[in-house]
Design a protein around this motif. Structure first.
Motif, PDB file in Angstrom:
ATOM      1  N   THR A 101       1.007  -1.433   0.268  1.00  0.00           N
ATOM      2  CA  THR A 101      -0.182  -0.019  -0.054  1.00  0.00           C
ATOM      3  C   THR A 101       1.095   1.418  -0.639  1.00  0.00           C
ATOM      4  OG1 THR A 101      -2.048  -1.056   0.799  1.00  0.00           O
ATOM      5  CG2 THR A 101      -1.597   0.964   1.547  1.00  0.00           C
ATOM      6  N   SER A 102       2.307   1.608   1.077  1.00  0.00           N
ATOM      7  CA  SER A 102       2.970   2.573   1.167  1.00  0.00           C
ATOM      8  C   SER A 102       3.536   2.836  -0.818  1.00  0.00           C
ATOM      9  CB  SER A 102       4.491   2.335   2.488  1.00  0.00           C
ATOM     10  OG  SER A 102       4.049   3.551   2.362  1.00  0.00           O
ATOM     11  N   ALA A 103       4.466   2.123  -1.157  1.00  0.00           N
ATOM     12  CA  ALA A 103       4.985   2.491  -2.108  1.00  0.00           C
ATOM     13  C   ALA A 103       4.302   2.193  -3.090  1.00  0.00           C
ATOM     14  CB  ALA A 103       5.843   0.254  -1.957  1.00  0.00           C
ATOM     15  N   SER A 104       3.128   1.530  -3.624  1.00  0.00           N
ATOM     16  CA  SER A 104       2.619   1.571  -5.125  1.00  0.00           C
ATOM     17  C   SER A 104       1.924   2.945  -4.895  1.00  0.00           C
ATOM     18  CB  SER A 104       1.241   0.164  -4.689  1.00  0.00           C
ATOM     19  OG  SER A 104       0.216   0.592  -4.050  1.00  0.00           O
ATOM     20  N   GLY A 105       0.879   3.370  -3.692  1.00  0.00           N
ATOM     21  CA  GLY A 105       0.174   4.469  -3.041  1.00  0.00           C
ATOM     22  C   GLY A 105      -1.005   3.827  -2.814  1.00  0.00           C
ATOM     23  N   ARG A 106      -1.188   2.721  -3.511  1.00  0.00           N
ATOM     24  CA  ARG A 106      -2.922   2.267  -3.818  1.00  0.00           C
ATOM     25  C   ARG A 106      -2.605   1.081  -2.467  1.00  0.00           C
ATOM     26  NH1 ARG A 106      -3.265  -0.236  -8.887  1.00  0.00           N
ATOM     27  NH2 ARG A 106      -5.435   0.403  -9.248  1.00  0.00           N
ATOM     28  N   ASP A 107      -4.522   0.479  -2.115  1.00  0.00           N
ATOM     29  CA  ASP A 107      -4.483  -0.002  -1.524  1.00  0.00           C
ATOM     30  C   ASP A 107      -4.404  -1.285  -1.487  1.00  0.00           C
ATOM     31  OD1 ASP A 107      -7.030  -1.050  -2.637  1.00  0.00           O
ATOM     32  OD2 ASP A 107      -8.434   0.918  -2.083  1.00  0.00           O
ATOM     33  N   THR A 108      -4.225  -2.305  -1.262  1.00  0.00           N
ATOM     34  CA  THR A 108      -3.819  -4.447  -1.651  1.00  0.00           C
ATOM     35  C   THR A 108      -5.204  -4.385  -2.183  1.00  0.00           C
ATOM     36  OG1 THR A 108      -2.556  -4.035   0.706  1.00  0.00           O
ATOM     37  CG2 THR A 108      -3.593  -6.209  -0.813  1.00  0.00           C
TER      38      THR A 108
END
Length: 357
Positions: free
Chosen positions: A200-207
């Motif tokens: 989530t943190s690395a992509s900026g999107r939720d799982t």
């Protein structure tokens, strides 16, 4: 359970009572290594053997569904004991750890994560304790996937205290070290939840969004939105819902080397990495890779996802088999049900495939 005709060379290790923890790490072995038996040149399933297997399955009160696919063809689709329709989602419990492993593999391929050697604190440092144990900086993505972080478990007796905490990620990172990173297997859902937080943190999107884009859409399956922690991080490693048919499609993804309908969904190298033994379960005696248990059934390699109560995805590449089993999630811990499911596979389905249809 009725004993079925079987060709049993190597059995599931320690399927019943917990065994003593191993004092040494398993030696990595390639998934492409030959099995104890040469795969037979057969297709389908032996009718008499599979009928006896289904009769034995009917005697398992906790069983809810059984799907057997061979070479991509659905040969068995059965419900038991009032189980829901096979296209209805069920809680797959910790089998979702295998789904999380797939998402991590795709994230690495896409460059969202740098690799299995990337440290947890490279992404989640803001959630680390103010004065962390120096070993925390050594914990990697690979350690989390193989349950070798060394951190005190958040599963078992510690599970309730963890899930009622106000910040699951910080709670997991603040656990004391009971082994060094890369040491013995300490099965902990906190590990896979940290992976969800990293994604989530690395992509900026939720799982959940990542799962939709990277898995469910290309596979044509459905994973409904599931539980989140107080910060909105999707639960990494538990309480994911999938239908038995969609579980089978996920298993087929691995059996087919990551390609579905001509589309590359998952790296073949990642499947090889996931199915390479990293450690040994102190409870079952089975080897464990990246989110998958690794064993043999009737002399043939089997890799399987395992959710509490008996939510199983078995993949036997040498025989072209993908087998899905779902069960009542209220099964008692320590019951004989998991052993009986392994027996259905080893003493029924595998011999049926060896003899062919």
């Amino acid at each position: 359970m009725r004993i079925l005709p079987a060709i049993t060379i190597v059995i599931f290790a320690g399927c019943g009572a917990p065994s003593e923890p191993s004092t040494s790490n398993a030696q990595p072995a390639s998934v492409s290594e030959r099995s104890a038996l040469v795969a037979p040149d057969t297709s389908g399933l032996n009718e008499q053997t599979i009928e006896a297997t289904l009769e034995a399955a009917e005697g398992l009160p906790q069983l809810r569904s059984l799907i057997v696919m061979r070479d991509g063809e659905v040969l068995v689709e059965e419900r038991f004991n009032g189980g829901p329709p096979l296209d209805r989602g069920v809680n797959i419990k910790s089998a979702s750890k295998s789904v999380m492993s797939a998402l991590v593999g795709i994230a690495i391929h896409k460059g969202v994560l740098t690799g299995v050697d990337q440290t947890v604190l490279s992404v989640l440092e803001a959630d680390a304790p103010a004065d962390p144990d120096p070993m925390l900086s050594e914990v990697t993505v690979g350690h989390l996937l193989s349950m070798q972080s060394g951190l005190e478990r958040t599963s078992g007796a510690n599970y309730g205290r963890w899930v009622v905490s106000d910040n699951w990620v910080r709670h997991a990172l603040s656990r004391p070290f009971v082994d060094e990173p890369g040491g013995r297997m300490l099965y902990s859902t906190g590990n896979t939840h940290l992976l969800s937080a990293m994604l989530t943190s690395a992509s900026g999107r939720d799982t959940y969004q990542l799962a939709e884009d990277w898995l469910t859409e290309p596979l044509g399956i459905s994973i409904p939105s599931w539980q989140t922690d107080p910060q909105g991080i999707y639960f990494g490693g538990n309480n994911m819902s999938m239908s038995p048919r969609d579980m089978a499609a996920f298993g087929e993804l691995y059996r087919l080397g990551g390609v579905v309908d001509g589309q590359r969904v998952l790296s073949e190298d990642w499947i090889e990495e996931s199915w390479t033994p990293r450690t040994v379960s102190p409870w079952s005696g089975e080897q464990y890779g990246y989110g998958w248990f690794i064993s043999d059934a009737g002399g043939f390699p089997v890799r399987y996802a395992w959710g509490y109560g008996g939510q199983m995805i078995y993949v036997l590449p040498d025989l072209g088999l993908t087998v899905v089993i779902t069960s009542d999630t209220g099964s008692e811990r320590g019951s004989s049900h998991i052993r009986e499911l392994h027996e259905l596979l080893e003493e029924g389905i595998v011999p049926a495939a060896v003899d062919g249809g």
